[in-house]
Write an enzyme that holds these catalytic residues in place. Sequence first.
Site, PDB file in Angstrom:
ATOM      1  N   PHE A 203       3.319 -11.142  -2.067  1.00 55.75           N
ATOM      2  CA  PHE A 203       1.428 -10.391  -2.293  1.00 55.75           C
ATOM      3  C   PHE A 203       1.378 -11.059  -3.737  1.00 55.75           C
ATOM      4  CE2 PHE A 203       4.283  -6.978   0.232  1.00 55.75           C
ATOM      5  CZ  PHE A 203       2.895  -7.073   1.062  1.00 55.75           C
ATOM      6  N   SER A 225      -1.233 -13.688   1.301  1.00 55.14           N
ATOM      7  CA  SER A 225      -2.081 -14.275   3.252  1.00 55.14           C
ATOM      8  C   SER A 225      -3.053 -15.022   2.914  1.00 55.14           C
ATOM      9  CB  SER A 225      -1.645 -12.866   4.149  1.00 55.14           C
ATOM     10  OG  SER A 225      -3.027 -11.858   3.487  1.00 55.14           O
ATOM     11  N   ASN A 250       1.594 -13.693   6.273  1.00 53.41           N
ATOM     12  CA  ASN A 250       2.078 -12.349   6.382  1.00 53.41           C
ATOM     13  C   ASN A 250       3.364 -11.747   5.799  1.00 53.41           C
ATOM     14  OD1 ASN A 250       2.232  -9.877   6.956  1.00 53.41           O
ATOM     15  ND2 ASN A 250       0.442  -9.566   8.635  1.00 53.41           N
ATOM     16  N   ALA A 251       3.175 -10.883   4.537  1.00 57.16           N
ATOM     17  CA  ALA A 251       4.968 -10.804   4.631  1.00 57.16           C
ATOM     18  C   ALA A 251       5.645 -10.012   5.214  1.00 57.16           C
ATOM     19  CB  ALA A 251       4.554  -9.831   2.760  1.00 57.16           C
ATOM     20  N   ASP A 271       4.761  -6.984  -4.607  1.00 53.52           N
ATOM     21  CA  ASP A 271       3.227  -6.128  -5.344  1.00 53.52           C
ATOM     22  C   ASP A 271       2.020  -5.911  -4.599  1.00 53.52           C
ATOM     23  OD1 ASP A 271       1.282  -4.597  -7.046  1.00 53.52           O
ATOM     24  OD2 ASP A 271       1.306  -7.180  -8.019  1.00 53.52           O
ATOM     25  N   CYS A 311       0.751   0.295  -6.546  1.00 48.43           N
ATOM     26  CA  CYS A 311      -1.171   0.982  -6.788  1.00 48.43           C
ATOM     27  C   CYS A 311      -1.062   1.656  -6.240  1.00 48.43           C
ATOM     28  CB  CYS A 311      -1.621  -0.170  -6.801  1.00 48.43           C
ATOM     29  SG  CYS A 311      -2.168  -1.039  -5.463  1.00 48.43           S
TER      30      CYS A 311
END
Length: 370
Positions: A203, A225, A250-251, A271, A311
Amino acid sequence: MYRSDILTSDGVAPGSIVAVFGPSSNFFGTALFSSSSQIALRLISTNRVDDFLTVLRRRVEGAIAYRKSVVRDTNAYRLVFSEADFLPGLIVDRYNDIVSLQILTQAMDANPVRESLISVINDLIQPTAIAERVDPRVRELESLSPRRSGLLYGEKSATIFTMNSIQFHYGALEGQKTGAFLDQRENYAAAAQHAQGEALDVFCYQGGFALHLAPHCSRVTGVDSSRPALELADQNAVLNRREIEWIEGNAFDLLKDYAASDRRYDCIVLDPPAFAKTKRDLESALRGYKELNLRALKMLRPGGVLVSCSCSYHVSLASFLQMLLEAALDAHRRVQLIEVRGQAKDHPILLNVPETGYLKCVIAHVSYLL
Ligand code: SAH
């Protein structure tokens, strides 16, 4: 104060500055009123406020003075952080010579307030340009007429800013949020202190962590992405004369494939975007965080470093650490916490408004079970 707590607001115009009274006519304070938000009143003072524009100017001055005492090694930082700076509904960021602002409530959107803001920012910061970033969804929720992002002052909309001696391109009218993730600035520097060997920044957006890790690592790969984000990340790498590999994907899928093919790293940063936007998303958010962290833990070589962030305000530090513990147990890894961090100091947390504290960043040393 929520809409459901209000007994009467008859005849109060949208965006008014109002005196608030309790049920027995006791005076609570002065608030910004929104006719459409669920948060109908945002308290700005426990006293009466007759001249809001003077209060606004003083608070912006106070917010900027606070930054002078806590911000180091950067010309990009948040100047005003809404409730946390006693200016509900106003966010102001500085990127070198460009100031970018976001207006999130009816009261802050009023023309006299906008004009006053531009004049106080010009007096105190003297930027080349002031840009406004518009979030169309917020304007809709606040029943404000549609508006486009654009320049409110000056003509320059792109610049280069520096943080921790690393340079970044900034386009005031592009990118997510106001352009960069300033809240991670101190975490970038902390992560860089512990990183070595082969690093993976998952990310990565425009390369915030990756660029900070590059001087300390033999090889850095960033994954995101978003193609536009990666294009900017690559321009940032060129600007800093670093070679970083960027992968669009896509992670979740990528980590799964990498873990299955036995790839190993010495440092992994996670992240992701906020998985829990509301309390209702909490459980599925924690499942998402656990999946990512579990895979990352398995892919780290012994003695590797995990930098894991969230977050989401709704994911507390305690539940984040619990998630990490469960991931560590499943991955058969021992995890020693090197640092448990939060958001940079230019994003202050107001003690009585816990929602102002949202970022968690855990830096951990990972080893195999004995
Ligand atoms: N680490 C970045 C900020 C990350 S913001 C920094 O410090 O600047 C979250 C990023 O996740 C965004 O860039 C978004 O494009 C990306 N993203 C969201 N969902 C994704 C997914 N499923 N796979 C990969 N990237 C994703």
